[in-house]
Design a protein around this motif. Structure first.
Motif, PDB file in Angstrom:
ATOM      1  N   ASN A 179       0.836  -1.199   0.000  1.00  0.00           N
ATOM      2  CA  ASN A 179       0.000   0.000   0.000  1.00  0.00           C
ATOM      3  C   ASN A 179       0.868   1.246   0.000  1.00  0.00           C
ATOM      4  OD1 ASN A 179      -1.807   2.138   0.616  1.00  0.00           O
ATOM      5  ND2 ASN A 179      -3.145   0.752   1.733  1.00  0.00           N
ATOM      6  N   MET A 180       1.936   1.232   0.794  1.00  0.00           N
ATOM      7  CA  MET A 180       2.842   2.374   0.857  1.00  0.00           C
ATOM      8  C   MET A 180       3.465   2.648  -0.506  1.00  0.00           C
ATOM      9  SD  MET A 180       4.282   4.771   2.563  1.00  0.00           S
ATOM     10  CE  MET A 180       5.746   5.802   2.494  1.00  0.00           C
ATOM     11  N   PHE A 181       3.839   1.584  -1.208  1.00  0.00           N
ATOM     12  CA  PHE A 181       4.491   1.752  -2.511  1.00  0.00           C
ATOM     13  C   PHE A 181       3.553   2.440  -3.501  1.00  0.00           C
ATOM     14  CE2 PHE A 181       5.201   0.162  -6.835  1.00  0.00           C
ATOM     15  CZ  PHE A 181       6.504   0.599  -7.044  1.00  0.00           C
ATOM     16  N   PHE A 182       2.322   1.931  -3.614  1.00  0.00           N
ATOM     17  CA  PHE A 182       1.407   2.484  -4.606  1.00  0.00           C
ATOM     18  C   PHE A 182       0.898   3.874  -4.208  1.00  0.00           C
ATOM     19  CE2 PHE A 182       1.081  -2.008  -5.907  1.00  0.00           C
ATOM     20  CZ  PHE A 182       1.276  -1.849  -7.270  1.00  0.00           C
ATOM     21  N   SER A 183       0.700   4.110  -2.929  1.00  0.00           N
ATOM     22  CA  SER A 183       0.250   5.433  -2.500  1.00  0.00           C
ATOM     23  C   SER A 183       1.337   6.470  -2.750  1.00  0.00           C
ATOM     24  CB  SER A 183      -0.146   5.418  -1.021  1.00  0.00           C
ATOM     25  OG  SER A 183       0.944   5.045  -0.206  1.00  0.00           O
ATOM     26  N   THR A 184       2.589   6.099  -2.517  1.00  0.00           N
ATOM     27  CA  THR A 184       3.699   7.014  -2.785  1.00  0.00           C
ATOM     28  C   THR A 184       3.859   7.247  -4.277  1.00  0.00           C
ATOM     29  OG1 THR A 184       4.826   6.183  -0.818  1.00  0.00           O
ATOM     30  CG2 THR A 184       6.130   7.479  -2.345  1.00  0.00           C
ATOM     31  N   LEU A 185       3.618   6.200  -5.076  1.00  0.00           N
ATOM     32  CA  LEU A 185       3.723   6.338  -6.528  1.00  0.00           C
ATOM     33  C   LEU A 185       2.671   7.326  -7.044  1.00  0.00           C
ATOM     34  CD1 LEU A 185       5.645   4.847  -8.507  1.00  0.00           C
ATOM     35  CD2 LEU A 185       3.716   3.393  -9.127  1.00  0.00           C
ATOM     36  N   ILE A 186       1.452   7.195  -6.553  1.00  0.00           N
ATOM     37  CA  ILE A 186       0.383   8.120  -6.946  1.00  0.00           C
ATOM     38  C   ILE A 186       0.723   9.547  -6.516  1.00  0.00           C
ATOM     39  CG2 ILE A 186      -2.039   8.742  -6.539  1.00  0.00           C
ATOM     40  CD1 ILE A 186      -2.584   5.715  -6.202  1.00  0.00           C
ATOM     41  N   ALA A 187       1.183   9.693  -5.280  1.00  0.00           N
ATOM     42  CA  ALA A 187       1.530  11.014  -4.771  1.00  0.00           C
ATOM     43  C   ALA A 187       2.690  11.617  -5.544  1.00  0.00           C
ATOM     44  CB  ALA A 187       1.873  10.923  -3.289  1.00  0.00           C
ATOM     45  N   SER A 188       3.666  10.784  -5.913  1.00  0.00           N
ATOM     46  CA  SER A 188       4.819  11.263  -6.679  1.00  0.00           C
ATOM     47  C   SER A 188       4.392  11.800  -8.031  1.00  0.00           C
ATOM     48  CB  SER A 188       5.832  10.126  -6.853  1.00  0.00           C
ATOM     49  OG  SER A 188       6.888  10.513  -7.707  1.00  0.00           O
ATOM     50  N   PHE A 189       3.482  11.094  -8.704  1.00  0.00           N
ATOM     51  CA  PHE A 189       3.005  11.526 -10.019  1.00  0.00           C
ATOM     52  C   PHE A 189       2.304  12.882  -9.914  1.00  0.00           C
ATOM     53  CE2 PHE A 189      -0.076  11.613 -13.522  1.00  0.00           C
ATOM     54  CZ  PHE A 189       0.760  11.331 -14.605  1.00  0.00           C
ATOM     55  N   ALA A 190       1.402  12.989  -8.948  1.00  0.00           N
ATOM     56  CA  ALA A 190       0.659  14.243  -8.778  1.00  0.00           C
ATOM     57  C   ALA A 190       1.578  15.382  -8.355  1.00  0.00           C
ATOM     58  CB  ALA A 190      -0.446  14.044  -7.742  1.00  0.00           C
ATOM     59  N   ALA A 191       2.504  15.087  -7.451  1.00  0.00           N
ATOM     60  CA  ALA A 191       3.401  16.129  -6.948  1.00  0.00           C
ATOM     61  C   ALA A 191       4.300  16.680  -8.054  1.00  0.00           C
ATOM     62  CB  ALA A 191       4.250  15.580  -5.802  1.00  0.00           C
ATOM     63  N   ASN A 192       4.782  15.809  -8.934  1.00  0.00           N
ATOM     64  CA  ASN A 192       5.657  16.266 -10.011  1.00  0.00           C
ATOM     65  C   ASN A 192       4.900  17.039 -11.083  1.00  0.00           C
ATOM     66  OD1 ASN A 192       8.595  15.432  -9.790  1.00  0.00           O
ATOM     67  ND2 ASN A 192       7.579  13.524  -9.218  1.00  0.00           N
ATOM     68  N   ILE A 193       3.647  16.697 -11.297  1.00  0.00           N
ATOM     69  CA  ILE A 193       2.850  17.457 -12.275  1.00  0.00           C
ATOM     70  C   ILE A 193       2.752  18.920 -11.860  1.00  0.00           C
ATOM     71  CG2 ILE A 193       0.510  17.811 -13.157  1.00  0.00           C
ATOM     72  CD1 ILE A 193       0.213  14.826 -13.386  1.00  0.00           C
ATOM     73  N   VAL A 194       2.497  19.163 -10.581  1.00  0.00           N
ATOM     74  CA  VAL A 194       2.286  20.541 -10.133  1.00  0.00           C
ATOM     75  C   VAL A 194       3.599  21.270  -9.820  1.00  0.00           C
ATOM     76  CG1 VAL A 194      -0.003  20.032  -9.224  1.00  0.00           C
ATOM     77  CG2 VAL A 194       1.974  19.804  -7.726  1.00  0.00           C
ATOM     78  N   SER A 195       4.676  20.542  -9.536  1.00  0.00           N
ATOM     79  CA  SER A 195       5.909  21.204  -9.098  1.00  0.00           C
ATOM     80  C   SER A 195       6.981  21.324 -10.181  1.00  0.00           C
ATOM     81  CB  SER A 195       6.506  20.450  -7.902  1.00  0.00           C
ATOM     82  OG  SER A 195       6.949  19.156  -8.286  1.00  0.00           O
ATOM     83  N   THR A 196       6.932  20.477 -11.219  1.00  0.00           N
ATOM     84  CA  THR A 196       7.995  20.496 -12.226  1.00  0.00           C
ATOM     85  C   THR A 196       8.122  21.828 -12.958  1.00  0.00           C
ATOM     86  OG1 THR A 196       7.880  18.093 -12.534  1.00  0.00           O
ATOM     87  CG2 THR A 196       8.879  19.363 -14.313  1.00  0.00           C
ATOM     88  N   PRO A 197       7.033  22.525 -13.335  1.00  0.00           N
ATOM     89  CA  PRO A 197       7.209  23.840 -13.972  1.00  0.00           C
ATOM     90  C   PRO A 197       8.046  24.804 -13.129  1.00  0.00           C
ATOM     91  CG  PRO A 197       4.967  23.089 -14.288  1.00  0.00           C
ATOM     92  CD  PRO A 197       5.605  22.126 -13.342  1.00  0.00           C
ATOM     93  N   PHE A 198       7.811  24.841 -11.825  1.00  0.00           N
ATOM     94  CA  PHE A 198       8.632  25.685 -10.955  1.00  0.00           C
ATOM     95  C   PHE A 198      10.076  25.190 -10.918  1.00  0.00           C
ATOM     96  CE2 PHE A 198       4.302  25.945  -9.060  1.00  0.00           C
ATOM     97  CZ  PHE A 198       4.067  27.298  -9.275  1.00  0.00           C
ATOM     98  N   ASP A 199      10.252  23.867 -10.971  1.00  0.00           N
ATOM     99  CA  ASP A 199      11.587  23.284 -10.935  1.00  0.00           C
ATOM    100  C   ASP A 199      12.382  23.661 -12.177  1.00  0.00           C
ATOM    101  OD1 ASP A 199      13.592  21.787  -9.741  1.00  0.00           O
ATOM    102  OD2 ASP A 199      12.983  19.931 -10.727  1.00  0.00           O
ATOM    103  N   VAL A 200      11.744  23.619 -13.354  1.00  0.00           N
ATOM    104  CA  VAL A 200      12.420  23.976 -14.604  1.00  0.00           C
ATOM    105  C   VAL A 200      12.851  25.436 -14.575  1.00  0.00           C
ATOM    106  CG1 VAL A 200      12.113  24.272 -17.087  1.00  0.00           C
ATOM    107  CG2 VAL A 200      11.249  22.213 -15.972  1.00  0.00           C
ATOM    108  N   VAL A 201      11.941  26.316 -14.170  1.00  0.00           N
ATOM    109  CA  VAL A 201      12.254  27.740 -14.102  1.00  0.00           C
ATOM    110  C   VAL A 201      13.373  27.995 -13.103  1.00  0.00           C
ATOM    111  CG1 VAL A 201      11.335  29.998 -13.433  1.00  0.00           C
ATOM    112  CG2 VAL A 201       9.960  28.454 -14.847  1.00  0.00           C
ATOM    113  N   LYS A 202      13.295  27.346 -11.954  1.00  0.00           N
ATOM    114  CA  LYS A 202      14.333  27.486 -10.925  1.00  0.00           C
ATOM    115  C   LYS A 202      15.697  27.080 -11.468  1.00  0.00           C
ATOM    116  CE  LYS A 202      14.861  23.950  -8.405  1.00  0.00           C
ATOM    117  NZ  LYS A 202      16.239  23.590  -8.804  1.00  0.00           N
TER     118      LYS A 202
END
Length: 400
Positions: free
Chosen positions: A223-246
């Motif tokens: 459960n931990m693996f799949f929940s972290t995988l889902i969270a990782s996907f969502a987190a990178n969608i919203v944070s990667t644009p800021f990461d690229v600019v940074k």
């Protein structure tokens, strides 16, 4: 009478619960877990940064190119900056989040409320911890970007060739001014706020939702693996644009190349298209799930060692599978909290001196460190040296 004596013996033989860990202690343990994790995940950061500031035909092409340029040395470029980043940003993010969770739990318990914190509360805790950690860790983040992307500069004469993260920070402050160390701070903080807010909160929510759909226990490893995988996907969608600019702002050789975060995003989209804002998404996504699991697991194992086996934090109950968290009734034999505190002092002093001198990191005690000798008594220093001399055994145990 006999029953009372038996109860007294039982109480005396049970482990005494330790007091709640301080914010500094939580941050130090979080940094230790993060540093150990970088040996596995740092190559993903190097590939991510180079994809964000350069041009490659995908993640595999970037990886092959980097390895072809310098082998393992190139793929681990800037790892000292990653260690410094964990000491600053990583310690703040995990330490403050765990501290806020415990404070919220204590506050609700005082009101007789035994429910878990709301999803919005978890998001705000993640945003707060990520923002504070990012503000403190921006110099290390800048060093990580510059050292990781240096090999992507085609002209060797244009490369900065920093010797270590400390050398990078000193040179940037000397050559560009101290404020240059906080170049790109706004997108760095926004990235950390969105990443931490979504990752830590979605992981907590996803494991409960997965449990209801599949019947898996909320604290099970799968459960931990799949929940972290889902969270990782969502987190990178919203944070990667800021990461690229940074990354682009921090790597720019000309400080006037971008007028700010919006100008950088506008120029990048005009030159390379809208989806350039998600450059490096794949290595960031692939890295984040194992990084979260490994670092949180090591955080709880280090916490158990530090507290004597009964220091399971609220973060464990919220994010970690129970199989990876020590049972509160089990007392783990090992060094005392004070011994491990002294070891942390020696470890951080050694790590900083190694990053500055660019020497190979050795898992042994700094027998000739005058600073450590002045801090610790001879008896306690000998104890720390004995324990540190068995560092490989300790790391192997923590990896189980």
């Amino acid at each position: 009478m006999a029953a009372q004596q038996q109860q007294q013996q039982s109480a005396s033989s049970s482990p005494t619960p330790n007091k709640s860990l301080s914010l500094f202690e939580r941050g130090s343990l979080g940094a230790a877990g993060g540093i150990a994790t970088t040996f596995v995940t740092h190559p993903f950061d190097v590939v991510r940064v180079q994809m964000q500031v350069g041009k490659f035909n995908g993640t595999l092409d970037a990886t092959r190119t980097i390895l072809g340029q310098g082998g393992l040395r190139a793929i681990y470029a800037g790892i000292s900056a990653a260690w410094l980043r964990q000491i600053t940003y990583g310690s703040g993010r995990l330490g403050i989040y765990a501290y806020l969770l415990d404070a919220d739990k204590t506050s609700r318990a005082a009101r007789g409320d035994t429910s878990a914190p709301s999803f919005l509360s978890k998001i705000m805790m993640g945003v707060t911890s990520g923002s504070v950690g990012a503000a403190a860790g921006n110099p290390a983040e800048l060093a990580l970007v510059r050292m990781g992307a240096d090999g992507n500069i085609k002209d060797p004469a244009q490369r900065r060739n920093y010797k270590s993260s400390i050398d990078c920070i000193i040179r940037v402050a000397r050559e560009e001014g101290a404020l240059a160390l906080w170049r790109g701070a706004v997108p760095t903080i926004l990235r950390a706020a969105t990443l931490s807010g979504s990752l830590l909160s979605i992981t907590s929510e996803a494991k409960n939702a997965i449990s209801q759909k599949t019947g898996w226990a909320p604290t099970s490893t799968v459960n931990m693996f799949f929940s972290t995988l889902i969270a990782s996907f969502a987190a990178n969608i919203v944070s990667t644009p800021f990461d690229v600019v940074k990354s682009r702002i921090q790597q720019a050789s000309n400080p006037t190349q971008y007028a700010g975060m919006i100008d950088c995003a506008r120029k990048s989209i005009a030159a390379e298209g809208f989806f350039v804002l998600w450059a490096g998404f794949t290595p960031a996504f692939v890295k984040l799930a194992p990084y979260s699991i490994i670092s949180l697991t090591l955080l709880e194992k280090f916490t158990a060692m530090y507290t004597g086996g009964d220091g399971v934090s609220t973060l464990a109950a919220t994010c970690l599978p129970s199989a990876l968290s020590p049972h509160p009734s089990v007392h783990v034999l090992g060094p005392s909290r004070r011994d491990l505190g002294d070891i942390s002092v020696i470890f951080l002093l050694t790590l900083l001196s190694v990053m500055y001198s660019n020497k190979r990191l050795l898992l042994c005690a700094p027998t000739h460190s005058s600073t450590a000798n002045n801090i610790l008594s001879p008896a306690r220093r000998n104890t720390c040296q004995t324990i540190l001399g068995r560092g490989m055994d300790f790391l192997s145990m923590c990896a189980l």
